[in-house]
Every structure is written in C-alpha cells, then in structure tokens.
Motif scaffolding. Structure first.
Motif, short mmCIF file in Angstrom:
data_model
loop_
_atom_site.label_atom_id
_atom_site.label_comp_id
_atom_site.label_asym_id
_atom_site.label_seq_id
_atom_site.Cartn_x
_atom_site.Cartn_y
_atom_site.Cartn_z
N ASP A 1 -2.49 4.87 16.04
CA ASP A 1 -1.40 4.44 16.07
C ASP A 1 -0.95 2.90 14.64
O ASP A 1 -0.54 3.80 13.91
CB ASP A 1 -0.26 4.29 17.16
CG ASP A 1 0.11 5.02 18.54
OD1 ASP A 1 -0.19 6.37 17.67
OD2 ASP A 1 0.07 4.56 19.59
N MET A 2 -2.50 2.31 14.56
CA MET A 2 -2.86 1.32 14.07
C MET A 2 -3.01 1.73 12.92
O MET A 2 -2.62 1.37 11.98
CB MET A 2 -3.54 0.23 14.15
CG MET A 2 -3.02 -0.60 15.74
SD MET A 2 -4.49 -2.21 15.88
CE MET A 2 -5.49 -1.40 16.83
N GLU A 3 -4.13 2.74 12.68
CA GLU A 3 -4.07 3.61 11.27
C GLU A 3 -3.19 4.52 10.42
O GLU A 3 -2.66 4.06 9.48
CB GLU A 3 -4.86 4.22 11.47
CG GLU A 3 -6.13 5.21 10.00
CD GLU A 3 -7.05 6.09 10.84
OE1 GLU A 3 -7.43 6.49 9.47
OE2 GLU A 3 -6.97 6.14 12.30
N ARG A 4 -1.98 4.42 11.31
CA ARG A 4 -0.31 5.45 11.05
C ARG A 4 -0.09 4.29 10.17
O ARG A 4 0.95 4.58 9.33
CB ARG A 4 0.07 6.17 11.90
CG ARG A 4 -0.57 7.77 11.97
CD ARG A 4 -0.08 8.53 12.43
NE ARG A 4 -1.15 9.41 13.98
CZ ARG A 4 -0.29 9.03 15.59
NH1 ARG A 4 -0.36 8.24 15.40
NH2 ARG A 4 -2.03 9.90 15.26
N ALA A 5 0.22 2.76 11.34
CA ALA A 5 0.75 2.53 10.69
C ALA A 5 0.29 1.21 9.28
O ALA A 5 1.41 0.91 8.57
CB ALA A 5 0.89 0.94 12.09
N LEU A 6 -0.82 1.51 9.22
CA LEU A 6 -1.64 0.71 8.15
C LEU A 6 -1.16 2.12 6.43
O LEU A 6 -1.17 1.05 5.54
CB LEU A 6 -2.56 0.40 8.71
CG LEU A 6 -3.22 -0.95 9.40
CD1 LEU A 6 -4.81 -0.49 9.19
CD2 LEU A 6 -3.32 -1.85 8.77
N PHE A 7 -1.47 2.60 6.88
CA PHE A 7 -0.71 3.92 6.04
C PHE A 7 0.18 4.28 5.52
O PHE A 7 0.80 3.71 4.43
CB PHE A 7 -1.56 5.35 6.53
CG PHE A 7 -0.96 6.23 5.51
CD1 PHE A 7 -1.75 6.84 4.22
CD2 PHE A 7 0.16 7.36 5.70
CE1 PHE A 7 -1.70 7.62 2.89
CE2 PHE A 7 0.65 8.53 4.50
CZ PHE A 7 -0.54 8.21 3.21
N ARG A 8 1.01 4.10 6.85
CA ARG A 8 3.25 4.01 6.23
C ARG A 8 2.64 2.92 5.52
O ARG A 8 3.97 2.79 4.59
CB ARG A 8 3.58 4.29 7.66
CG ARG A 8 5.19 4.61 7.31
CD ARG A 8 5.11 4.76 8.75
NE ARG A 8 5.05 4.26 9.95
CZ ARG A 8 5.01 3.68 10.60
NH1 ARG A 8 3.93 5.27 11.04
NH2 ARG A 8 4.91 3.00 11.53
N VAL A 9 2.60 1.85 6.16
CA VAL A 9 3.21 0.36 5.57
C VAL A 9 2.22 0.10 3.91
O VAL A 9 3.32 -0.11 3.08
CB VAL A 9 3.08 -0.86 6.21
CG1 VAL A 9 4.01 -1.95 6.15
CG2 VAL A 9 4.57 -0.12 7.66
N PHE A 10 2.01 0.57 4.18
CA PHE A 10 0.74 -0.72 3.12
C PHE A 10 -0.08 0.80 2.03
O PHE A 10 -0.40 0.28 1.05
CB PHE A 10 -0.78 -1.19 3.21
CG PHE A 10 -0.21 -2.42 4.43
CD1 PHE A 10 0.87 -3.61 3.44
CD2 PHE A 10 -0.94 -2.60 5.59
CE1 PHE A 10 1.53 -4.81 4.60
CE2 PHE A 10 0.01 -3.61 6.50
CZ PHE A 10 0.66 -4.37 6.03
#
Length: 103
Positions: free
Chosen positions: A51-60
């Motif tokens: 989930d954190m990896e997806r968030a990093l990709f999505r946000v940054f």
C-alpha cells in the motif's frame, strides 16, 4: 499515504526501499558515506509495504516507487534525483540543514 508521511517525518533522513533493489542499496550507501544514518523502511518486509509503494507512486509519480527519499520530512525524489542533488552539492547541504549530518 498517511503512514508514509508519518514515517517520513520521524527522522531527518528517511529512505523507502526494497531489499532486492540495487539502486536502493546504492542510495543507502551514499547516505552512510555522507555521514547520515537514515531510517530505512523496506517495503517488501512491511505488512503495509504494498500500500505504501502504491501511495508513493500515486502521489509522487516515481516509477519505480523506490528508492523514495525524504529529508527533513520533505520528499527529495528517487535515485536519479538524489544523485543529481549529490553531484551539484545540494544533497549534503539538505542533510546539514535538516540535521541529518553534523559537519
């Protein structure tokens, strides 16, 4: 994303990595050689890592999502960005300003 921001703000330098990523290893080594002791969060070993990896990709928008480097709680970038900052001398200054290194 909340967890990423929370972890990124807990220490002056934070790197989100994967244990099998050679660029992650290179960035960690660079920080150690500059005298920093970053918090390392290996996403492949964290139950919430996917989930954190997806968030990093999505946000940054970094692709791949790791390494993702934060200094002073602020997103600095991926390996390419960090290396660029190192080459122009600004990475060391960022680390000094955030008190990740003492020189």
């Amino acid at each position: 994303m909340e967890r990423v921001r929370d972890l990124a703000s807990k220490k002056a330098a934070v790197i989100f990595t994967k244990s099998s990523c050679c660029m992650c290893h290179s960035i960690k080594t660079l920080f150690y050689e500059l005298g920093a002791s970053p918090a390392i969060h290996e996403l492949d070993k964290d139950p919430q890592g996917r989930d954190m990896e997806r968030a990093l990709f999505r946000v940054f928008g970094s692709n791949p999502a790791v390494p993702a480097v934060f200094v002073g709680g602020r997103y600095v970038g991926s390996a390419k960005d960090v290396i660029s900052f190192h080459v122009d001398g600004s990475l060391k200054q960022m680390l000094k300003d955030s008190k990740a290194i003492w020189l």
